[in-house]
Every structure is written in structure tokens, then in C-alpha cells.
Design a protein around this motif. Structure first.
Motif, PDB file in Angstrom:
ATOM      1  N   PRO A 200      -7.228  29.930  34.640  1.00  0.00           N
ATOM      2  CA  PRO A 200      -6.367  29.645  35.718  1.00  0.00           C
ATOM      3  C   PRO A 200      -6.231  28.094  36.235  1.00  0.00           C
ATOM      4  CG  PRO A 200      -8.576  30.224  36.528  1.00  0.00           C
ATOM      5  CD  PRO A 200      -8.514  30.086  35.104  1.00  0.00           C
ATOM      6  N   PRO A 201      -5.439  27.855  36.924  1.00  0.00           N
ATOM      7  CA  PRO A 201      -4.996  26.383  37.038  1.00  0.00           C
ATOM      8  C   PRO A 201      -6.138  25.733  38.137  1.00  0.00           C
ATOM      9  CG  PRO A 201      -3.368  27.686  38.225  1.00  0.00           C
ATOM     10  CD  PRO A 201      -4.181  28.567  37.492  1.00  0.00           C
ATOM     11  N   THR A 202      -6.475  24.471  38.031  1.00  0.00           N
ATOM     12  CA  THR A 202      -7.428  24.038  39.258  1.00  0.00           C
ATOM     13  C   THR A 202      -6.890  24.202  40.634  1.00  0.00           C
ATOM     14  OG1 THR A 202      -8.224  22.322  37.417  1.00  0.00           O
ATOM     15  CG2 THR A 202      -8.948  22.197  39.677  1.00  0.00           C
ATOM     16  N   SER A 203      -5.877  23.846  40.590  1.00  0.00           N
ATOM     17  CA  SER A 203      -5.136  24.148  42.029  1.00  0.00           C
ATOM     18  C   SER A 203      -3.745  24.404  41.806  1.00  0.00           C
ATOM     19  CB  SER A 203      -5.292  22.923  42.741  1.00  0.00           C
ATOM     20  OG  SER A 203      -4.731  21.567  42.360  1.00  0.00           O
ATOM     21  N   GLY A 204      -2.873  24.797  42.681  1.00  0.00           N
ATOM     22  CA  GLY A 204      -1.461  25.357  42.713  1.00  0.00           C
ATOM     23  C   GLY A 204      -1.488  26.864  42.525  1.00  0.00           C
ATOM     24  N   ARG A 205      -0.099  27.202  42.267  1.00  0.00           N
ATOM     25  CA  ARG A 205      -0.006  28.432  42.184  1.00  0.00           C
ATOM     26  C   ARG A 205       0.569  29.020  41.048  1.00  0.00           C
ATOM     27  NH1 ARG A 205       4.044  32.668  43.377  1.00  0.00           N
ATOM     28  NH2 ARG A 205       3.194  34.495  44.137  1.00  0.00           N
ATOM     29  N   ALA A 206       0.185  29.643  40.181  1.00  0.00           N
ATOM     30  CA  ALA A 206       0.481  30.355  38.983  1.00  0.00           C
ATOM     31  C   ALA A 206       0.820  31.874  38.986  1.00  0.00           C
ATOM     32  CB  ALA A 206      -0.404  29.992  37.815  1.00  0.00           C
ATOM     33  N   ALA A 207       2.098  32.570  38.884  1.00  0.00           N
ATOM     34  CA  ALA A 207       2.378  33.952  38.965  1.00  0.00           C
ATOM     35  C   ALA A 207       3.086  34.259  37.716  1.00  0.00           C
ATOM     36  CB  ALA A 207       3.120  34.258  40.235  1.00  0.00           C
ATOM     37  N   ILE A 208       2.388  35.130  36.826  1.00  0.00           N
ATOM     38  CA  ILE A 208       2.850  35.384  35.405  1.00  0.00           C
ATOM     39  C   ILE A 208       3.169  36.959  35.842  1.00  0.00           C
ATOM     40  CG2 ILE A 208       2.466  35.420  33.144  1.00  0.00           C
ATOM     41  CD1 ILE A 208       2.549  32.746  34.455  1.00  0.00           C
ATOM     42  N   ALA A 209       4.319  37.479  35.343  1.00  0.00           N
ATOM     43  CA  ALA A 209       4.956  38.861  35.378  1.00  0.00           C
ATOM     44  C   ALA A 209       4.471  39.452  36.603  1.00  0.00           C
ATOM     45  CB  ALA A 209       4.194  39.541  34.212  1.00  0.00           C
ATOM     46  N   GLY A 210       4.764  38.489  37.676  1.00  0.00           N
ATOM     47  CA  GLY A 210       4.699  39.285  39.113  1.00  0.00           C
ATOM     48  C   GLY A 210       3.105  39.088  39.799  1.00  0.00           C
ATOM     49  N   ARG A 211       2.141  38.628  38.907  1.00  0.00           N
ATOM     50  CA  ARG A 211       0.985  38.546  39.473  1.00  0.00           C
ATOM     51  C   ARG A 211       0.320  37.256  39.449  1.00  0.00           C
ATOM     52  NH1 ARG A 211      -3.247  43.214  37.811  1.00  0.00           N
ATOM     53  NH2 ARG A 211      -4.302  43.010  39.936  1.00  0.00           N
ATOM     54  N   PRO A 212      -0.292  36.781  40.559  1.00  0.00           N
ATOM     55  CA  PRO A 212      -0.743  35.424  40.924  1.00  0.00           C
ATOM     56  C   PRO A 212      -2.113  35.303  40.185  1.00  0.00           C
ATOM     57  CG  PRO A 212      -0.589  36.752  43.116  1.00  0.00           C
ATOM     58  CD  PRO A 212      -0.122  37.543  42.133  1.00  0.00           C
ATOM     59  N   LEU A 213      -2.221  34.190  39.262  1.00  0.00           N
ATOM     60  CA  LEU A 213      -3.471  34.194  38.374  1.00  0.00           C
ATOM     61  C   LEU A 213      -4.615  33.299  39.125  1.00  0.00           C
ATOM     62  CD1 LEU A 213      -1.940  33.061  35.219  1.00  0.00           C
ATOM     63  CD2 LEU A 213      -2.558  35.371  35.920  1.00  0.00           C
ATOM     64  N   SER A 214      -4.153  32.584  40.169  1.00  0.00           N
ATOM     65  CA  SER A 214      -5.455  31.686  40.530  1.00  0.00           C
ATOM     66  C   SER A 214      -6.875  32.344  40.924  1.00  0.00           C
ATOM     67  CB  SER A 214      -4.893  31.075  41.903  1.00  0.00           C
ATOM     68  OG  SER A 214      -3.709  30.373  41.432  1.00  0.00           O
ATOM     69  N   ARG A 215      -6.807  33.507  41.545  1.00  0.00           N
ATOM     70  CA  ARG A 215      -7.995  34.050  42.018  1.00  0.00           C
ATOM     71  C   ARG A 215      -8.262  35.316  41.286  1.00  0.00           C
ATOM     72  NH1 ARG A 215      -6.320  31.949  46.879  1.00  0.00           N
ATOM     73  NH2 ARG A 215      -7.631  30.409  47.737  1.00  0.00           N
ATOM     74  N   LEU A 216      -7.490  35.619  40.269  1.00  0.00           N
ATOM     75  CA  LEU A 216      -7.917  36.949  39.396  1.00  0.00           C
ATOM     76  C   LEU A 216      -9.259  36.591  38.429  1.00  0.00           C
ATOM     77  CD1 LEU A 216      -6.008  39.058  39.215  1.00  0.00           C
ATOM     78  CD2 LEU A 216      -5.231  38.330  36.973  1.00  0.00           C
ATOM     79  N   PRO A 217     -10.070  37.460  38.600  1.00  0.00           N
ATOM     80  CA  PRO A 217     -11.285  37.649  38.001  1.00  0.00           C
ATOM     81  C   PRO A 217     -10.989  37.540  36.461  1.00  0.00           C
ATOM     82  CG  PRO A 217     -11.467  39.357  39.576  1.00  0.00           C
ATOM     83  CD  PRO A 217      -9.971  38.665  39.520  1.00  0.00           C
ATOM     84  N   ASP A 218     -12.106  37.135  35.612  1.00  0.00           N
ATOM     85  CA  ASP A 218     -11.916  36.956  34.189  1.00  0.00           C
ATOM     86  C   ASP A 218     -11.526  38.453  33.460  1.00  0.00           C
ATOM     87  OD1 ASP A 218     -12.230  35.523  31.679  1.00  0.00           O
ATOM     88  OD2 ASP A 218     -14.037  36.940  31.431  1.00  0.00           O
ATOM     89  N   ARG A 219     -12.032  39.411  33.988  1.00  0.00           N
ATOM     90  CA  ARG A 219     -11.964  40.794  33.527  1.00  0.00           C
ATOM     91  C   ARG A 219     -10.449  41.179  33.884  1.00  0.00           C
ATOM     92  NH1 ARG A 219     -12.754  46.124  35.683  1.00  0.00           N
ATOM     93  NH2 ARG A 219     -13.038  47.403  33.897  1.00  0.00           N
ATOM     94  N   PHE A 220      -9.880  41.177  34.969  1.00  0.00           N
ATOM     95  CA  PHE A 220      -8.440  41.420  35.195  1.00  0.00           C
ATOM     96  C   PHE A 220      -7.528  40.394  34.477  1.00  0.00           C
ATOM     97  CE2 PHE A 220     -10.637  43.306  38.537  1.00  0.00           C
ATOM     98  CZ  PHE A 220     -10.367  44.503  38.548  1.00  0.00           C
ATOM     99  N   MET A 221      -7.814  39.199  34.506  1.00  0.00           N
ATOM    100  CA  MET A 221      -6.949  38.074  33.738  1.00  0.00           C
ATOM    101  C   MET A 221      -6.892  38.479  32.209  1.00  0.00           C
ATOM    102  SD  MET A 221      -6.368  34.817  34.509  1.00  0.00           S
ATOM    103  CE  MET A 221      -7.521  33.168  34.166  1.00  0.00           C
ATOM    104  N   THR A 222      -8.052  39.160  31.608  1.00  0.00           N
ATOM    105  CA  THR A 222      -7.937  39.728  30.189  1.00  0.00           C
ATOM    106  C   THR A 222      -6.911  40.773  30.171  1.00  0.00           C
ATOM    107  OG1 THR A 222     -10.285  39.011  29.866  1.00  0.00           O
ATOM    108  CG2 THR A 222      -9.176  40.411  28.210  1.00  0.00           C
ATOM    109  N   ILE A 223      -7.206  41.635  31.032  1.00  0.00           N
ATOM    110  CA  ILE A 223      -6.210  42.867  30.942  1.00  0.00           C
ATOM    111  C   ILE A 223      -4.639  42.480  31.283  1.00  0.00           C
ATOM    112  CG2 ILE A 223      -5.479  45.082  32.377  1.00  0.00           C
ATOM    113  CD1 ILE A 223      -8.750  45.188  32.807  1.00  0.00           C
ATOM    114  N   HIS A 224      -4.428  41.547  32.111  1.00  0.00           N
ATOM    115  CA  HIS A 224      -3.005  41.092  32.530  1.00  0.00           C
ATOM    116  C   HIS A 224      -2.770  40.128  31.004  1.00  0.00           C
ATOM    117  CE1 HIS A 224      -0.015  40.123  35.190  1.00  0.00           C
ATOM    118  NE2 HIS A 224      -0.020  38.803  34.765  1.00  0.00           N
TER     119      HIS A 224
END
Lengths: 226, 393
Positions: free
Chosen positions: A59-83
Motif C-alpha cells: 500500500p502507499p505510505t499515505s494518500g488514497r489508492a483505489a484499484i478496481a473499486g477497492r481502497p487499498l490503504s488499510r487492506l490487510p495483507d491477506r485481502f490484498m493478496t486476494i484482491h
């Protein structure tokens, strides 16, 4: 709504350490579905970092990143992998194909943690390899095939989960002109098939390719032309 | 879905182990060798105990020895009369049991003098002799295979010359040899009739070294032994169960001592396994990073490492146990026999039949597999948390 949306994205490596590096500063990008975009910049400019954030690798250190409609910033590692598994296909500069596996096994690797049975894995991988004219090399150990063939194997692996976004980091760095043109044709065809393609490169053959509709220049972690 | 996923990861683990077959093979060989040693000891001790149980079947249920000042001395034959009236005693047979040191060969022989005709199961002795042998008459002796080999004697017809305490020679004709299957008890034995053994050791008439008591009902041995002890307070009453226990303790003590050495070897191997598992080479790190970037989760990599560890340790366990079984069953535990059996220069040549018991297998399994898995779990975790961007850069 854009497929990829980055707002005020900042990425800092080794934060609060003496060797702290600011790789990206206040990046704002929107990329629509079905676009073919090139991130252009010299080595160390930050394009691989940007590609990694878009590719849900970190994820980014700060700012907002939304990929395919899902914000990444606070996504746990497990869900980031699934995404990542569901939405992103990666093609690497050094292909990152496991040399001891066959081409077919390499292509089918992303399906293993999904529980896809071996026969179905083989069938899917084979149909992609045939589409890329690599069917005759399917059972070859990856270490025995050429650079161009390795890259097509990497493309097949990136496509096996049918992701909507394809990312390629310096994809033509190790290819000659003919193979590079062949690669761009495949990318153009994938774009025609509805995929969103993002290429990171400073190769003119890519940046000047007619299928690339937009070039985003990066220098010292900042976008200078969008 | 989840089961299919685990099958896929297991499949990948097997492929990975095969790809790294030199490294895997090296670990399996060393681990199997350690398990082979541990299992061999366990199987050997169990088989020795079984053998003792089997060979002690024909021995008396109770042995009575006279004690004086805490030491054993000859027991008068008239003690037999004192046992009359104790309900359950089937027969009391006098015996002379002593040791003879042969200075030439530096071997200790066990000399037994018996009156076979009075033994309730004296006929069973015949079954312990090799073909052509017969129970010794006056001036004859039966010998164990160890005695025969040390003295380089033929099976029968040879003359055995032994010294009396006054250095005069006593010659005995060898009437036969015990079967090798009874070696655990007979290898160093010289068996003769009672008068000859009394003559050899210069024991006065009316005295023997011990009295053998045969009882009608084996369940009453403890009660009868207690009654004998009460009636003959200057004696030591030894039930057969105590003799068995003595053998078990001897094997157990020796086996325990060896086990400490083996546990040290297992611990050393676990440290080696930790070291091997921790030191991932760049290719292995890159493989993990690639797997993660294409969608494998940390838990999937952990499963992969778990399967690899389980396959390696289970394969080593099976291989080590199988080799240990073969070593005990077909080679008579040749590597450890000098440690676990015999003394002096005569070692029993034994045919062991290892009895596989679930508890033994479980003990060996729990000594080796879980420690190996535990030793590799932290390195596995460290490998699983390699960030996927390691593949990108």
C-alpha cells in the motif's frame, strides 16, 4: 468511475531511518477501464514503485489508492493478496518464471491456491499457451526456452486468472526489436479484448506504439506530464 | 475447495522436494540414520525382553538361596523338609549354580548342576539341544555355543578339562550343545549333573547353592514365596518375576545410557535441520516472492513448508524404522549387541524377533517428527513472510 484511482499517493521506504527514501510524492492518477497506459521515466524515477502500488503488492505510505473499486490503504495483507489474485496480472522485467518447472506448470501456478484441480489447470494453461503460439513448448523446462518464449510464458501466467488489469514492468528490456514488437501486438490484442494495460518503460518502441493511448511521465517520484 | 487447495500445495511440495532432491536426500539420509539408531535400540530392548520371557518359561517359579551376613552361602538339603506343608508347592529341586573363570581364555562360564529327572519340566531341556545331543550323564556336560566357540570344541565327544579349587583337573565329556536360539540364557553355560558340579566346586555333601521351587498355580507364586520367606528367615526367596525384572533393568539401564547418547544425536540433527531450514538460498527466496506476487498467501507458503517438513520427517521415520526392524530381525541387532547383552568375552549369539508395538512406534515418532517440525516452523515462517515486492525488484 475510473478503474484505477490514486490521490495524493506518497511512498516512503525505510521510514524514519537514516536511509529513508521518498519514492513517490503526491501522485494523482485516474485510469479508465480498457485503457493502455505507459509509465515513462528513467531508472529510479519511481515507476516500478507506482506499478507495485497499482498491482496491490504494497500500500502507499499515505494518500488514497483505489484499484478496481477497492481502497487499498488499510487492506490487510491477506485481502490484498486476494484482491491482487482476482484483478491483477503481472509481467516482470526478468519474467520471474521458475526455471525448474515446465512452462505449463509455471503458467498454472496462480491457480494452485485457488484449488483448481490439475486437469483443469493444465487445460486452461494449455489454451493460453496455444493462443500465444507456445503450445509446442508447454512441457519444456523453463530453463530450456528462449527469452521471447519466457516472456510469452509470463504473459500466459499473468492471464490465467483472467484479471481485468495487466501490469508490465520494463517488459521489453531483455528483448530484441522483433520480439518487442510481437509483445506489443499481444498487448494491443489484449486491450482490444477489454483488458486495462499499464506498462512501465522508457523504451521508445513502447512509448511510441500506436496502441498506447496515454503516457505518464515520472521523474524523481513526481508526475511531470499526464 | 480448501481440500483441493491443500492437495495442490501438497503436490507442489512433493515436486519441490524432488527438484531439490540432492538437498532433500541428504537430510533424509542423515535423519533416517538417527531414527535408525533410536528405533534399533527400542526394538532390540523389546525383543530381548521377549526372548527372556520366552526362555524363562521352563525355569523354576521360585529360587531359594541361603544368606549369611548379607552374602549368599550354600544351602543345606534338609531345608527341603522345612518346606513341607506349604500348600501349592509342586516340587523342590536342589541346584548348584556357580561361575568358573577360565584364565586361559579370560572367559567366565556359568556352571549349573541339576538333577534333571526330578525337574517337573526336565523333558523340555531336550528341546533346547541341537540334534544328536543328549542330557549329560555322570562325567558328562552340555555346553552353550559361546563356550564351544571359545574353547574351539566339536559338538560332542570332546573332553572338557576344568580345575577344581585345589587345582586338580576334572575332565568331563561333552554330550552336546544348546541350540543357538537359547543363546541369551545358555551361551556361556556348562550344564552337568548335581554330583559332578558338587565335585567341581568342592561343595560338601548335603549342600547346594540354591533350591528350585516349582509351584502348581503360577498365580500363587507371590503368596508361596512369602510363606517360604517366613518359614526360612535366613534365606533369600527370588520369584521368577524378579529374575525377569532384573533382566529388564539390565537391558533398560544399558538401553537408557545409550538412549542419552542417541537423544544427543537427535538434538544435534534438529539443530542441523534448523540451520538448513534457516539458510534459504537466493533462488528459494525468489521462488517464495514469485509465488506471493502471483497470488499465493502467507498461509499457503506456510502450508507448503509444513508439508515439506512433514514429508521429509515422515519419510525418514519410515525408512529409519524399517531399517531398524531389519537390523534387529535379520542381523540380530549386530551393531548394539555388545552394548546390550553379555559380558566377559562371551557374547550370546541371539536370534531376535522384534515385536512391533504401537506405543514404541509412537514413542519414536514423537521423539523425532514433532521436534523436527518445531525446528523448521520458525524458518518456515520467516520464509513465508518474504514480501512479494522482492520479486518485482
Amino acid at each position: 468511475m475510473p478503474l484505477i484511482e490514486l490521490k495524493d499517493v506518497r511512498k516512503v521506504y525505510n521510514r524514519n531511518l537514516p536511509n529513508e527514501v521518498v519514492a513517490l510524492r503526491n501522485i494523482n492518477i485516474e485510469i479508465a477501464a480498457g485503457a493502455m497506459v505507459c509509465l515513462q521515466g528513467a531508472s529510479g524515477s519511481g515507476k516500478s514503485t507506482l506499478l507495485s502500488i497499482i498491482g496491490c503488492i504494497f500500500p502507499p505510505t499515505s494518500g488514497r489508492a483505489a484499484i478496481a473499486g477497492r481502497p487499498l490503504s488499510r487492506l490487510p495483507d491477506r485481502f490484498m493478496t486476494i484482491h491482487r489474485r482476482q484483478n491483477i496480472g503481472f509481467i516482470f522485467q526478468q519474467f520471474n518464471i521458475l526455471p525448474d518447472l515446465t512452462v505449463l506448470e509455471n503458467v498454472g501456478l496462480p491457480l494452485m491456491p485457488l484449488g483448481v484441480p490439475p486437469a483443469e489447470r493444465r487445460e486452461k494453461a494449455m489454451s493460453l499457451l496455444e493462443m500465444l503460439e507456445m503450445g509446442h513448448r508447454a512441457d519444456f523446462p523453463a530453463r530450456q526456452i528462449s527469452g521471447g518464449q519466457l516472456q510469452r510464458a509470463a504473459i500466459a501466467r499473468a492471464l490465467i486468472n483472467d484479471p481485468p488489469i495487466i501490469l508490465a514492468d520494463e517488459p521489453t528490456a531483455h528483448l530484441d526489436r522483433e520480439l518487442s514488437l510481437g509483445f506489443m501486438k499481444i498487448m494491443a490484442d489484449l486491450r482490444q479484448a477489454g483488458k486495462t494495460i499499464i506498462l512501465a518503460s522508457h523504451d521508445h518502441l513502447i512509448t511510441e506504439h500506436p496502441a498506447v493511448e496515454r503516457i505518464i511521465g515520472i521523474e524523481d517520484g513526481r508526475i511531470h506530464a499526464a | 475447495m480448501s481440500f483441493a487447495k491443500q492437495l495442490n500445495i501438497l503436490d507442489y511440495a512433493l515436486q519441490g522436494l524432488w527438484r531439490r532432491r540432492l538437498k532433500t536426500g541428504g537430510i533424509v539420509v542423515i535423519f533416517s540414520a538417527v531414527i535408525f539408531l533410536a528405533a534399533s535400540f527400542q526394538f532390540t530392548i523389546k525383543a530381548l525382553n521377549n526372548l527372556v520371557d520366552q526362555d524363562l518359561r521352563a525355569t523354576p517359579e521360585i529360587v531359594i538361596q541361603k544368606m549369611s551376613a548379607g552374602r549368599q552361602e550354600s544351602i543345606p538339603l534338609n531345608y527341603i523338609k522345612k518346606l513341607k506343608g506349604i500348600w501349592g508347592i509342586r516340587r523342590v529341586v536342589p541346584r548348584i549354580w556357580g561361575y568358573y573363570f577360565d584364565a586361559t581364555t579370560k572367559a567366565n562360564y556359568t556352571v549349573i548342576g541339576l538333577n534333571y529327572s526330578k525337574m517337573p519340566m526336565g523333558g523340555l531341556l531336550d528341546k533346547a539341544l541341537i540334534k544328536g545331543s543328549h542330557l549329560p550323564g555322570p562325567g558328562e556336560a552340555l555346553i552353550g555355543t559361546g563356550v564351544k566357540e571359545v574353547l574351539r570344541l566339536p559338538d560332542k565327544g570332546a573332553m572338557l578339562s576344568l580345575f577344581r579349587p585345589d587345582y586338580s583337573l576334572k575332565a568331563l565329556k561333552v554330550s552336546g550343545v544348546f541350540m543357538p536360539s537359547t543363546d541369551i540364557l545358555t551361551t556361556d553355560t556348562i550344564l552337568m549333573n548335581l554330583p559332578d558340579s558338587r565335585d567341581l566346586f568342592a561343595i560338601k555333601p548335603g549342600l547346594v547353592t540354591d533350591l528350585c521351587v516349582y509351584v502348581a498355580n503360577p498365580r500363587e507364586v507371590t503368596t508361596i514365596a512369602r510363606k517360604i520367606a517366613a518359614r526360612l528367615p535366613d534365606t533369600r526367596v527370588v520369584p521368577k518375576s524378579q529374575i525377569k525384572e532384573t533382566y529388564r533393568e539390565v537391558f533398560g539401564w544399558r538401553g537408557g545410557f545409550a538412549s542419552i547418547c542417541l537423544l544427543t544425536a537427535i538434538a544435534a540433527f534438529i539443530i542441523f535441520a534448523w540451520d538448513k531450514a534457516s539458510g534459504m538460498n537466493p533462488d528459494e527466496k525468489r521462488e517464495v516472492a514469485i509465488l506471493k506476487v502471483i497470488g499465493w498467501q502467507t498461509a499457503d507458503i506456510l502450508s507448503l513448508r509444513f508439508y515439506e517438513g512433514f514429508i521429509v520427517s515422515s519419510l525418514s521415520f519410515l525408512l529409519g524404522c524399517t531399517l531398524a526392524y531389519a537390523h534387529v530381525a535379520f542381523m540380530g541387532a549386530g551393531l548394539f549387541r555388545p552394548i546390550l547383552t553379555g559380558w566377559s568375552v562371551i557374547q550370546p549369539r541371539i536370534m531376535l524377533r522384534p515385536a512391533l508395538e504401537f506405543s514404541d512406534i509412537l514413542l519414536i515418532f514423537s521423539l523425532v517428527v514433532p521436534p523436527y517440525m518445531a525446528a523448521t516452523i520458525v524458518p518456515a515462517w520467516r520464509s513465508a513472510i518474504i514480501p512479494p515486492d522482492a520479486a518485482v525488484n
